[in-house]
Design a protein around this motif. Sequence first.
Motif, PDB file in Angstrom:
ATOM      1  N   SER A  55       0.808  -1.220   0.000  1.00 19.95           N
ATOM      2  CA  SER A  55       0.000   0.000   0.000  1.00 19.95           C
ATOM      3  C   SER A  55       0.844   1.275   0.000  1.00 19.95           C
ATOM      4  O   SER A  55       0.459   2.282  -0.600  1.00 19.95           O
ATOM      5  CB  SER A  55      -0.945   0.004   1.203  1.00 19.95           C
ATOM      6  OG  SER A  55      -0.222  -0.037   2.426  1.00 19.95           O
ATOM      7  N   SER A  58       3.588   1.150  -3.628  1.00 19.35           N
ATOM      8  CA  SER A  58       3.070   0.628  -4.899  1.00 19.35           C
ATOM      9  C   SER A  58       3.669   1.352  -6.102  1.00 19.35           C
ATOM     10  O   SER A  58       3.868   0.750  -7.160  1.00 19.35           O
ATOM     11  CB  SER A  58       1.542   0.713  -4.938  1.00 19.35           C
ATOM     12  OG  SER A  58       1.104   2.053  -4.770  1.00 19.35           O
ATOM     13  N   ASN A  62       5.372  -0.697  -9.187  1.00 20.51           N
ATOM     14  CA  ASN A  62       4.682  -0.673 -10.475  1.00 20.51           C
ATOM     15  C   ASN A  62       5.617  -0.792 -11.663  1.00 20.51           C
ATOM     16  O   ASN A  62       5.298  -1.448 -12.657  1.00 20.51           O
ATOM     17  CB  ASN A  62       3.861   0.616 -10.603  1.00 20.51           C
ATOM     18  CG  ASN A  62       2.388   0.350 -10.725  1.00 20.51           C
ATOM     19  OD1 ASN A  62       1.965  -0.618 -11.345  1.00 20.51           O
ATOM     20  ND2 ASN A  62       1.584   1.203 -10.112  1.00 20.51           N
ATOM     21  N   TYR A  74      -4.691  -7.246  -4.645  1.00 20.39           N
ATOM     22  CA  TYR A  74      -4.084  -5.961  -5.019  1.00 20.39           C
ATOM     23  C   TYR A  74      -4.037  -5.757  -6.535  1.00 20.39           C
ATOM     24  O   TYR A  74      -3.426  -4.794  -6.999  1.00 20.39           O
ATOM     25  CB  TYR A  74      -2.669  -5.858  -4.442  1.00 20.39           C
ATOM     26  CG  TYR A  74      -2.655  -5.511  -2.979  1.00 20.39           C
ATOM     27  CD1 TYR A  74      -2.708  -4.184  -2.549  1.00 20.39           C
ATOM     28  CD2 TYR A  74      -2.622  -6.513  -2.011  1.00 20.39           C
ATOM     29  CE1 TYR A  74      -2.716  -3.868  -1.203  1.00 20.39           C
ATOM     30  CE2 TYR A  74      -2.634  -6.202  -0.659  1.00 20.39           C
ATOM     31  CZ  TYR A  74      -2.680  -4.875  -0.267  1.00 20.39           C
ATOM     32  OH  TYR A  74      -2.695  -4.568   1.081  1.00 20.39           O
ATOM     33  N   ASN A  76      -6.034  -4.569  -8.738  1.00 18.26           N
ATOM     34  CA  ASN A  76      -6.513  -3.282  -9.259  1.00 18.26           C
ATOM     35  C   ASN A  76      -5.624  -2.101  -8.877  1.00 18.26           C
ATOM     36  O   ASN A  76      -5.824  -0.989  -9.369  1.00 18.26           O
ATOM     37  CB  ASN A  76      -7.943  -3.017  -8.771  1.00 18.26           C
ATOM     38  CG  ASN A  76      -8.934  -4.003  -9.367  1.00 18.26           C
ATOM     39  OD1 ASN A  76      -8.733  -4.510 -10.461  1.00 18.26           O
ATOM     40  ND2 ASN A  76     -10.002  -4.280  -8.629  1.00 18.26           N
ATOM     41  N   LYS A  77      -4.635  -2.354  -8.044  1.00 17.75           N
ATOM     42  CA  LYS A  77      -3.765  -1.266  -7.593  1.00 17.75           C
ATOM     43  C   LYS A  77      -2.597  -1.020  -8.549  1.00 17.75           C
ATOM     44  O   LYS A  77      -1.945   0.020  -8.496  1.00 17.75           O
ATOM     45  CB  LYS A  77      -3.226  -1.584  -6.189  1.00 17.75           C
ATOM     46  CG  LYS A  77      -2.626  -0.385  -5.477  1.00 17.75           C
ATOM     47  CD  LYS A  77      -2.311  -0.718  -4.032  1.00 17.75           C
ATOM     48  CE  LYS A  77      -1.824   0.510  -3.269  1.00 17.75           C
ATOM     49  NZ  LYS A  77      -2.820   1.570  -3.139  1.00 17.75           N
TER      50      LYS A  77
END
Length: 223
Positions: A55, A58, A62, A74, A76-77
Motif C-alpha cells: 500500500s 506501490s 509498479n 491488489y 486493481n492497484k
Amino acid sequence: GERVFILANGPSLKKVDFSLLKENFSIGLNRIYLLEKEVGFLPDYIVVVNDLVLSQFSDDLNFLETNKFFPFKYKNKFHENRGKNYFFSPSLSINDGFSKNFSDVVYTGGTVTFVALQLAFFLGFKEVILLGLDHDFVEKGIPNKTEIRSQDVDQSHFHPEYFPKGVKWQLPDLVRSEIAYSLAKEFYEKHGRSIVDATEGGKCEIFKKVNLVEYLNADKKSI
C-alpha cells in the motif's frame, strides 16, 4: 532442477558479494529492489506479501523491470504492464500448509520468505540458498501490531530507509515464521530438494547453515 537464491531483507545482505549470484536465478522479497541503486543487483523475481509494503510503496513496485508476484486482492492497484503475476492467499489463515501449486493457493506462514519458498518449489528449483534471513530485529514488541516508524534509520533491514521514518510497519511474528520454515524444510526434503541458509550471523536455526563462498567453491570442485 536448478539452484535459486532467495534474498530476505536483513542487514547481513550488506556483507554479500553479489557477483557470486549473477550466474544463478534469484528471488527477492518486498523492497529488495532498493539493492539495485546500491549494488546494481535486481533479482529475477520479486515477491511481495506485506500489506504495508504494497500500500505504501506501490509506485516503486509498479515499474520494476523484473517479474513480480503480488496477492490477487491488489490486482486493481497496479498497472497492467509486463511482469506482474498474482496469487491467491487466504490472508487470515493461521493453520498454514505448504502449497506445491502456486497457481492454485499460497500460504503466507506469516512471512514472505515462506511464500518465496513455495514459488521456488513450484518453478522447479531443486536447491534454495537463503541470504539475508537475519531472523532478528532491533525493535522489540508485539508482533503484527501496526506502528509508525519513529527512528531516523532502519537498523533491522539492509537499507537505512527500508521502512523510513513516518511510515507504517509491523514487527514480524518470528515464532510463526519458524513453524512455516519447518514445514518448508520437511516438504523440500520429502521431494528430494534442499534449503540451506547462507545468512552471515543469521539467528534462524531451522535450516542447515553454510558459508556462502565455501559452499559455492565446494560445489565447483564436485563438478
